[in-house]
Design an enzyme around this catalytic site. Structure first.
Site, PDB file in Angstrom:
ATOM      1  N   PRO A  89      15.064  24.319  85.797  1.00 18.98           N
ATOM      2  CA  PRO A  89      16.193  25.101  86.389  1.00 18.98           C
ATOM      3  C   PRO A  89      16.608  26.322  85.840  1.00 18.98           C
ATOM      4  O   PRO A  89      18.005  26.191  85.383  1.00 18.98           O
ATOM      5  CB  PRO A  89      17.309  24.057  86.738  1.00 18.98           C
ATOM      6  N   CYS A  90      15.811  27.261  85.787  1.00 20.15           N
ATOM      7  CA  CYS A  90      16.336  28.536  84.915  1.00 20.15           C
ATOM      8  C   CYS A  90      17.435  29.149  85.902  1.00 20.15           C
ATOM      9  O   CYS A  90      17.984  30.168  85.384  1.00 20.15           O
ATOM     10  CB  CYS A  90      15.147  29.419  84.447  1.00 20.15           C
ATOM     11  N   HIS A  91      17.291  28.763  87.116  1.00 16.87           N
ATOM     12  CA  HIS A  91      18.385  29.526  87.881  1.00 16.87           C
ATOM     13  C   HIS A  91      19.564  29.165  87.491  1.00 16.87           C
ATOM     14  O   HIS A  91      20.867  29.758  88.118  1.00 16.87           O
ATOM     15  CB  HIS A  91      18.130  29.132  89.513  1.00 16.87           C
TER      16      HIS A  91
END
Length: 347
Positions: free
Chosen positions: A314-316
């Site tokens: 989850p780089c978001h």
């Protein structure tokens, strides 16, 4: 993280694709509403209002623009073509000819154009590749060449050998030494995504419109020394099930196995990304501190940007130190939608 009217208006003037899906602009003088990238002439700012969905402008009496068609998803797989893909997945021996497409209400030329645009090959070439990939796996599992050829609909062994060699570069008899990475298009509420998997897990999950996608596919192919071929993989079944639950708000963690491709440093950064709790965010600075190197903010940000497995890693959930959304390979609007989804469920 509400966008100001000035920012949205400027994004519309610039036809900025990063804001696709974030807002829609309605024009009071014409009574229509558009997507941010609409090519129609832009009105004065005092004559527009903005919405974060398509339902509200319709309720206020606005009509969808005939130029940019804001109610349509340009990258979504048409239902009839998705049915073709599903049928092929169920039975790779099926062979659709132009006549069969017409019988399904499809225009063969339109099908050809769609596959060229989204898969880089005609539908008939796609069918051949799908069949051969299925045969490749049968051979890997120990099935003999004749049975593998017959199972996927080949009546001529020489034709099967020729098709196999054209795709893999070796004959079926030599294929035991070859490797393959499976590739599949997957539809999500925020756009079409491309998934790749080997026997260990998902090695790529990217938005189909990301500019870096072709480069990432080449990197994966080189890393595994494998051919990337359209095909099914057991990990895709798990991925699609968990994605559906995630977008429905019923899942906060993914269990589908991953097989990331990157340097040791990048993999460490990506493992730290996976520890960010659902519905929360961290800054790049915080990521660097957890890594044990507070000065490595830029390196951490770069590793985030090179993440090839969106959503699952989850780089978001990483934002700027000032609390603002920063760059995201899938587009800022998707980052915002994912964060809204997660936080809306928490609160």
């Amino acid at each position: 993280m509400k966008l100001s009217k000035d920012i949205m208006y400027q994004a519309s003037c610039n036809k900025n694709p990063d804001f696709e899906g974030v807002f829609w602009m309605a024009v009071k003088t014409t009574g229509i509403f558009c997507r941010p990238t609409c090519t129609a002439r832009k009105p004065k700012i005092e004559n527009v209002e903005f919405f974060d969905n398509t339902k509200d402008p319709i309720l206020k009496g606005y009509r969808p623009c005939k130029i940019c068609k804001p109610l349509e998803s340009p990258d979504q797989t048409p239902e009839a073509i998705q049915k073709l893909l599903d049928d092929l997945s169920q039975d790779p021996s099926m062979k659709f000819k132009d006549y069969d497409l017409v019988q399904r209400g499809l225009e063969p030329a339109n099908v050809r154009r769609w596959f060229l645009k989204h898969h880089g090959m005609t539908f008939h070439a796609f069918q051949r590749m799908f069949k051969i990939n299925s045969a490749f796996k049968k051979l890997q599992d120990g099935e003999n060449i004749i049975d593998a050829a017959l199972d996927i609909g080949y009546e001529s062994l020489s034709g099967f050998n020729e098709s196999f060699k054209n795709i893999f570069g070796v004959s079926p008899a030599q294929s035991k030494m070859e490797k393959v990475i499976d590739l599949k298009r997957i539809e999500t509420p925020i756009g079409t995504m491309i998934a790749c998997a080997d026997k260990h897990g998902i090695c790529l999950f990217e938005f189909s419109d990301r500019k870096a996608l072709p480069t990432e596919l080449k990197q994966i192919s080189k890393h595994f020394d494998a051919n990337i071929i359209q095909g099914e993989n057991p990990h895709f079944t798990t991925l699609q099930k968990e994605l559906k639950e995630y977008f429905e708000g019923k899942r906060k963690e993914f269990t589908v196995p991953l097989s990331p491709v990157g340097t040791d440093f990048q993999k460490r950064v990506w493992e730290i990304l996976r520890t960010i709790p659902y519905g929360t965010t961290r800054s790049y600075q915080e990521q660097a501190h957890i890594l044990g190197n507070p000065k490595a903010v830029r390196a951490v940000a770069n590793a985030n940007g090179l993440n090839k497995i969106s959503i699952l890693i989850p780089c978001h959930r990483v934002i700027g130190s000032d609390g603002k959304l920063t760059g995201y390979g899938g587009g800022i609007w998707r980052k915002q939608k994912l964060l809204e989804l997660e936080k809306a469920i928490l609160f």
